[in-house]
Design a protein around this motif. Structure first.
Motif, PDB file in Angstrom:
ATOM      1  N   TRP A 177       2.844  33.015 -48.671  1.00 44.24           N
ATOM      2  CA  TRP A 177       2.457  32.538 -47.368  1.00 44.24           C
ATOM      3  C   TRP A 177       2.108  31.104 -47.332  1.00 44.24           C
ATOM      4  O   TRP A 177       1.202  30.664 -47.322  1.00 44.24           O
ATOM      5  CB  TRP A 177       1.425  33.168 -46.727  1.00 44.24           C
ATOM      6  CG  TRP A 177       1.729  34.541 -46.465  1.00 44.24           C
ATOM      7  CD1 TRP A 177       1.386  35.483 -47.151  1.00 44.24           C
ATOM      8  CD2 TRP A 177       2.413  34.996 -45.258  1.00 44.24           C
ATOM      9  NE1 TRP A 177       2.155  37.012 -46.531  1.00 44.24           N
ATOM     10  CE2 TRP A 177       2.699  36.471 -45.466  1.00 44.24           C
ATOM     11  CE3 TRP A 177       3.090  34.557 -43.975  1.00 44.24           C
ATOM     12  CZ2 TRP A 177       3.319  37.268 -44.406  1.00 44.24           C
ATOM     13  CZ3 TRP A 177       3.754  35.314 -43.203  1.00 44.24           C
ATOM     14  CH2 TRP A 177       3.837  36.511 -43.450  1.00 44.24           C
ATOM     15  N   ASN A 178       3.257  30.198 -47.632  1.00 47.02           N
ATOM     16  CA  ASN A 178       3.203  28.968 -47.487  1.00 47.02           C
ATOM     17  C   ASN A 178       2.966  28.457 -45.855  1.00 47.02           C
ATOM     18  O   ASN A 178       3.994  28.569 -45.209  1.00 47.02           O
ATOM     19  CB  ASN A 178       4.732  28.103 -48.094  1.00 47.02           C
ATOM     20  CG  ASN A 178       4.692  26.913 -48.003  1.00 47.02           C
ATOM     21  OD1 ASN A 178       3.718  26.085 -47.569  1.00 47.02           O
ATOM     22  ND2 ASN A 178       5.851  26.294 -48.259  1.00 47.02           N
ATOM     23  N   ILE A 179       2.011  27.888 -45.520  1.00 48.13           N
ATOM     24  CA  ILE A 179       1.918  27.328 -44.263  1.00 48.13           C
ATOM     25  C   ILE A 179       1.611  25.725 -44.443  1.00 48.13           C
ATOM     26  O   ILE A 179       1.410  25.301 -43.433  1.00 48.13           O
ATOM     27  CB  ILE A 179       0.815  28.158 -43.464  1.00 48.13           C
ATOM     28  CG1 ILE A 179      -0.619  28.042 -44.292  1.00 48.13           C
ATOM     29  CG2 ILE A 179       1.165  29.634 -43.137  1.00 48.13           C
ATOM     30  CD1 ILE A 179      -1.798  28.498 -43.090  1.00 48.13           C
ATOM     31  N   LEU A 210      10.768  28.371 -45.309  1.00 50.93           N
ATOM     32  CA  LEU A 210       9.778  29.009 -45.319  1.00 50.93           C
ATOM     33  C   LEU A 210      10.182  30.791 -45.150  1.00 50.93           C
ATOM     34  O   LEU A 210       9.487  31.625 -45.535  1.00 50.93           O
ATOM     35  CB  LEU A 210       9.229  28.987 -44.052  1.00 50.93           C
ATOM     36  CG  LEU A 210       8.316  27.550 -43.787  1.00 50.93           C
ATOM     37  CD1 LEU A 210       7.800  27.205 -42.421  1.00 50.93           C
ATOM     38  CD2 LEU A 210       7.224  27.700 -44.973  1.00 50.93           C
ATOM     39  N   PHE A 259       4.441  23.125 -38.693  1.00 46.57           N
ATOM     40  CA  PHE A 259       3.966  24.277 -37.989  1.00 46.57           C
ATOM     41  C   PHE A 259       4.763  24.926 -37.235  1.00 46.57           C
ATOM     42  O   PHE A 259       4.791  26.244 -37.094  1.00 46.57           O
ATOM     43  CB  PHE A 259       2.477  23.828 -37.330  1.00 46.57           C
ATOM     44  CG  PHE A 259       1.567  23.464 -38.445  1.00 46.57           C
ATOM     45  CD1 PHE A 259       0.800  24.218 -39.244  1.00 46.57           C
ATOM     46  CD2 PHE A 259       0.968  21.991 -38.464  1.00 46.57           C
ATOM     47  CE1 PHE A 259      -0.001  23.683 -40.267  1.00 46.57           C
ATOM     48  CE2 PHE A 259       0.204  21.559 -39.189  1.00 46.57           C
ATOM     49  CZ  PHE A 259      -0.354  22.337 -40.142  1.00 46.57           C
ATOM     50  N   LEU A 289      -1.727  33.090 -37.460  1.00 43.64           N
ATOM     51  CA  LEU A 289      -1.354  31.618 -37.341  1.00 43.64           C
ATOM     52  C   LEU A 289      -1.089  31.461 -35.841  1.00 43.64           C
ATOM     53  O   LEU A 289      -1.239  30.438 -35.398  1.00 43.64           O
ATOM     54  CB  LEU A 289       0.098  31.702 -38.216  1.00 43.64           C
ATOM     55  CG  LEU A 289      -0.350  31.611 -39.608  1.00 43.64           C
ATOM     56  CD1 LEU A 289       0.958  31.447 -40.561  1.00 43.64           C
ATOM     57  CD2 LEU A 289      -1.056  30.263 -39.896  1.00 43.64           C
ATOM     58  N   ILE A 319      -2.613  30.568 -48.610  1.00 37.84           N
ATOM     59  CA  ILE A 319      -2.449  30.182 -47.262  1.00 37.84           C
ATOM     60  C   ILE A 319      -3.398  29.139 -47.161  1.00 37.84           C
ATOM     61  O   ILE A 319      -3.123  28.058 -46.690  1.00 37.84           O
ATOM     62  CB  ILE A 319      -3.199  31.307 -46.323  1.00 37.84           C
ATOM     63  CG1 ILE A 319      -2.126  32.587 -46.670  1.00 37.84           C
ATOM     64  CG2 ILE A 319      -3.157  30.792 -44.851  1.00 37.84           C
ATOM     65  CD1 ILE A 319      -2.499  33.761 -45.799  1.00 37.84           C
ATOM     66  N   ILE A 370       7.026  27.530 -38.254  1.00 40.25           N
ATOM     67  CA  ILE A 370       6.845  28.833 -38.790  1.00 40.25           C
ATOM     68  C   ILE A 370       7.255  29.671 -37.365  1.00 40.25           C
ATOM     69  O   ILE A 370       7.666  30.772 -37.849  1.00 40.25           O
ATOM     70  CB  ILE A 370       5.254  28.790 -38.870  1.00 40.25           C
ATOM     71  CG1 ILE A 370       4.499  28.112 -39.911  1.00 40.25           C
ATOM     72  CG2 ILE A 370       4.566  30.202 -38.851  1.00 40.25           C
ATOM     73  CD1 ILE A 370       2.990  27.886 -40.053  1.00 40.25           C
ATOM     74  N   TYR A 399       8.242  33.724 -46.941  1.00 38.77           N
ATOM     75  CA  TYR A 399       7.552  34.826 -46.205  1.00 38.77           C
ATOM     76  C   TYR A 399       8.368  36.215 -46.652  1.00 38.77           C
ATOM     77  O   TYR A 399       7.402  37.114 -46.678  1.00 38.77           O
ATOM     78  CB  TYR A 399       7.895  34.540 -44.496  1.00 38.77           C
ATOM     79  CG  TYR A 399       6.873  33.272 -44.244  1.00 38.77           C
ATOM     80  CD1 TYR A 399       6.089  32.646 -44.950  1.00 38.77           C
ATOM     81  CD2 TYR A 399       7.165  32.821 -43.005  1.00 38.77           C
ATOM     82  CE1 TYR A 399       5.348  31.542 -44.534  1.00 38.77           C
ATOM     83  CE2 TYR A 399       6.618  31.593 -42.471  1.00 38.77           C
ATOM     84  CZ  TYR A 399       5.759  31.067 -43.414  1.00 38.77           C
ATOM     85  OH  TYR A 399       4.960  30.078 -42.870  1.00 38.77           O
ATOM     86  N   LEU A 407      -2.524  24.806 -46.670  1.00 29.72           N
ATOM     87  CA  LEU A 407      -3.121  24.133 -45.609  1.00 29.72           C
ATOM     88  C   LEU A 407      -3.948  23.028 -45.810  1.00 29.72           C
ATOM     89  O   LEU A 407      -3.894  22.067 -44.942  1.00 29.72           O
ATOM     90  CB  LEU A 407      -3.764  25.205 -44.780  1.00 29.72           C
ATOM     91  CG  LEU A 407      -3.866  24.415 -43.369  1.00 29.72           C
ATOM     92  CD1 LEU A 407      -3.024  24.903 -42.258  1.00 29.72           C
ATOM     93  CD2 LEU A 407      -5.404  24.703 -42.648  1.00 29.72           C
TER      94      LEU A 407
END
Lengths: 304, 363
Positions: free
Chosen positions: B86-88, B77, B282, A91, B147, B285, B81, B151
């Motif tokens: 993995w929540n992105i 998040l 983003f 990422l 993931i 993160i 995590y 997204l």
């Protein structure tokens, strides 16, 4: 008309196929690099810049490959040498790549690009219909086909390919057999980076020969999904790449025709199709388990 | 030269504290080099990037406005995590929360009541949570990778918002601009102080951080998150369900992202428009990792990352560099955090020349 549509589908599918072929090798070695999007956009900006400065699009291609490979080294250093979390580092690579490329490409915005010209095979290209489709394409198309054949041969017919698959399935055993796990993985990561860079170069030299910020527009992520879709087999990457490419292009044509569906919903299609495809491929837990490299994403510290 | 790692017996508490600070220092050093390459005086550039925005009252308000959503999202998040989900796609959940939260002010603008704001916030949280439930459903039911699905949903949410504000929700009196009508005063989060724009989102953020910190430290649920994240097998032996954890962690992070979305729209923007976020989902993160996935650490790191946004804007005005440098900085921070975190679990030896390996040295 059909010929024109097929031509655009080929152009749209090529970067997906190239990037996914590279990531496939990386993942076969047991490394999950989620930074494809970042490496792709870095490849795109390097390629555009080099082609613009020198005037030779082929130099741009080489610059794209080098840019992607060098950028992937950052990922390699963190995950392989420093054993950082692969998901998070991938990422980070994407976020940094998107930022860095925007900064580097700032002065390229609005400049007309240099287009990579097609290679015309004499005689063959004169065959009606097939000729223009297959024998009047640019270098990246031929590279993408060669890449699929090459990766298939390399992974399943060569000794190094066997080592790579062994590392991906059990890095401990491979290490015990005396294979240098870390070095091989570095090379696999760089191969993935080089391919992603080449895919990016295709975007800024062939697909839309100009520099636009974020021009990869999620293609790196779609390439990642493509590897899962292909269950880590190169030939299926080719098939999948063309399915995804076709969806992307057909929705554009549907928008142009105006079929009564708002354009935004058509633009959603490539992403929605990706989700649907992932569901179809993943729902059988057992086949997923058989196909996935067993050490994918797991950290490895050699014991001495 | 070779780098060798030796696993520590247990995580080093010293380096857990030093690592984020070290990574920030490294970012500053690289930032200075970057500015120098861009032909600016490194020190004065760093000053106008990181110090200038802190010297005025209005910019402190802006700092709080930017830190609010970052902290809110990152706290959620961190739970995801930690539990290895993995929540992105927080950017998408942020967007959808903004949409569902705006249903009342956009569709029933004539309803004036003190209930409007709380309802909007709840609906925003619901929207975000339900949107995050999609990857949860797909992961638990079809075994898909969260993931990629989360997204992909970001793009879908953004296009959906784009359609709404250009289509059915467009303000008829808005001169064809792609935006909804302005929210009525009952639907706008009021400023906290008279001195500036900062609104309740920062309060929500601090509250969420403290509550989640409490949960992770003192409640069984927090223990469940940690155990299942470290070892799913061990968690199953303890009777925890990893399936339910997928739902819980994704929907919790989705709800907080949704709350961040509707607070941002209601407090800072005042209407819906195609673009409502400078990538908060983003950047959060990075906030989560810089805060070492600890809610209290996230409060601090949220302000640091908020500062990079302000610094980018300030540097654009004062020394004429592009605000794109912000995203370079943010990416660099995450890289350095991840590399410095190695120091927590491993002793790092740098061996020059063809030195012997550790084990050979010991024999």
């Amino acid at each position: 008309m059909l010929e024109a549509i097929l031509l655009t589908i080929i152009t749209a599918s090529t970067p997906l196929v190239i990037a996914a072929a590279g990531e496939l090798v990386t993942e076969r070695a047991g490394v999950l690099n989620l930074g494809v999007e970042g490496m792709m956009i870095m490849g795109a900006v390097c390629a555009f810049g080099a082609a613009h400065v020198t005037g030779y699009p082929v130099v741009g291609l080489v610059a794209g490959i080098l840019g992607g490979a060098l950028f992937s080294l950052l990922f390699g250093f963190l995950t392989l040498t420093l054993v950082a979390n692969q998901v998070a580092t991938g990422l980070a690579l994407t976020l940094l790549g998107l930022g860095l490329s925007g900064q580097i490409g700032e002065s390229f915005v609005g400049i007309p690009g240099v287009k990579l010209q097609p290679i015309v095979f004499p005689l063959l290209s004169d065959i009606p219909f097939v000729g223009p489709l297959l024998f009047r394409q640019d270098l990246t198309f031929y590279l993408s086909i060669a890449l699929i054949i090459g990766v298939h041969w390399f992974l399943f017919k060569s000794r190094t390919g066997l080592k790579i698959r062994a590392i991906g399935d059990s890095h401990g055993s491979a290490h015990a057999l005396g294979i240098n796990v870390i070095r091989t993985r570095y090379l696999a990561v760089m191969f993935g980076g080089a391919c992603a860079g080449l895919a990016g170069a295709q975007l800024s030299l062939v697909y839309t020969p100009q520099w636009v910020e974020n021009m990869s527009a999620g293609r790196g992520w779609i390439a990642l999904a493509l590897v899962v879709f292909a269950s880590w087999r190169p030939a299926r990457v080719l098939a999948g790449g063309y399915i995804f490419g076709a969806v992307g292009i057909l929705q554009l044509h549907a928008q142009a025709f105006g079929i009564g569906v708002p354009s935004q919903f058509l633009s959603m299609l490539p992403y929605a199709v990706t989700i649907v495809v992932l569901i179809i491929i993943s729902h059988n837990r057992r086949t997923t388990l058989i196909n996935t490299p067993a050490c994918l994403g797991k950290p490895f510290v050699p014991d001495r | 030269m070779r780098i060798e790692l030796e696993r520590r017996g247990s995580a080093s508490p010293l380096f857990s504290v030093i690592s984020p600070i070290l990574s920030l220092l490294l970012t500053l050093v690289f930032g200075a080099i970057l500015f120098w390459l861009l032909g600016k005086g490194p020190l004065s550039a760093l000053y106008s990037f990181f110090i200038d925005p802190l010297t005025e009252v209005w910019s402190l308000h802006e700092l709080a406005i930017k830190a609010g959503p970052l902290i809110l999202i990152a706290v959620g998040l961190s739970v995801a995590y930690r539990s290895n989900n993995w929540n992105i796609g927080a950017e998408g959940q942020f967007t959808l929360g903004a949409i569902t939260g705006s249903i009342l002010p956009v569709l029933v603008p004539s309803w004036h009541s003190p209930l409007v704001l709380p309802l909007m916030m709840v609906m925003g949280m619901l929207g975000g949570a339900l949107f995050a439930a999609i990857p949860a459903l797909l992961k638990t039911r079809f075994n898909t990778n969260e993931i990629l699905t989360s997204l992909m949903l970001v793009y879908i949410a953004q296009l959906f918002l784009d359609w709404l504000v250009r289509g059915p929700w467009r303000d008829p009196k808005g001169f064809n601009f792609p935006r909804s009508l302005d929210f009525s005063s009952d639907a706008v989060l009021p400023p906290l102080l008279d001195s500036g724009r900062a609104h309740a989102s920062i309060i929500f953020a601090l509250l969420a951080a403290v509550l989640i910190w409490f949960m992770m430290r003192y409640m069984l649920k927090g223990f469940e998150v940690t155990v299942l994240g470290r070892s799913e097998r061990a968690g199953r032996f303890a009777g925890f369900s990893s399936r339910r954890m997928v739902w819980f962690s994704l929907m919790l992070s989705g709800a907080l992202a949704g709350l961040a979305g509707i607070s941002e729209v209601s407090g800072s923007i005042g209407h819906l428009q195609p673009s409502i976020s400078p990538g908060y989902g983003f950047t959060a993160i990075i906030v989560a990792f810089l805060g070492r996935l600890n809610p209290l650490g996230i409060i601090a790191s949220g302000f640091v990352l908020a500062l990079t946004y302000l610094g980018g804007e300030a540097a654009q005005l004062s020394i004429g560099i592009s605000d794109k440098v912000t995203r370079v900085f943010q990416g660099l921070i995450l890289f350095f955090v991840l590399s410095c975190d190695t120091l927590i679990l491993y002793r790092v030896r740098i061996i020059f020349g063809a030195g012997k390996t550790l084990a050979e040295g010991k024999h």
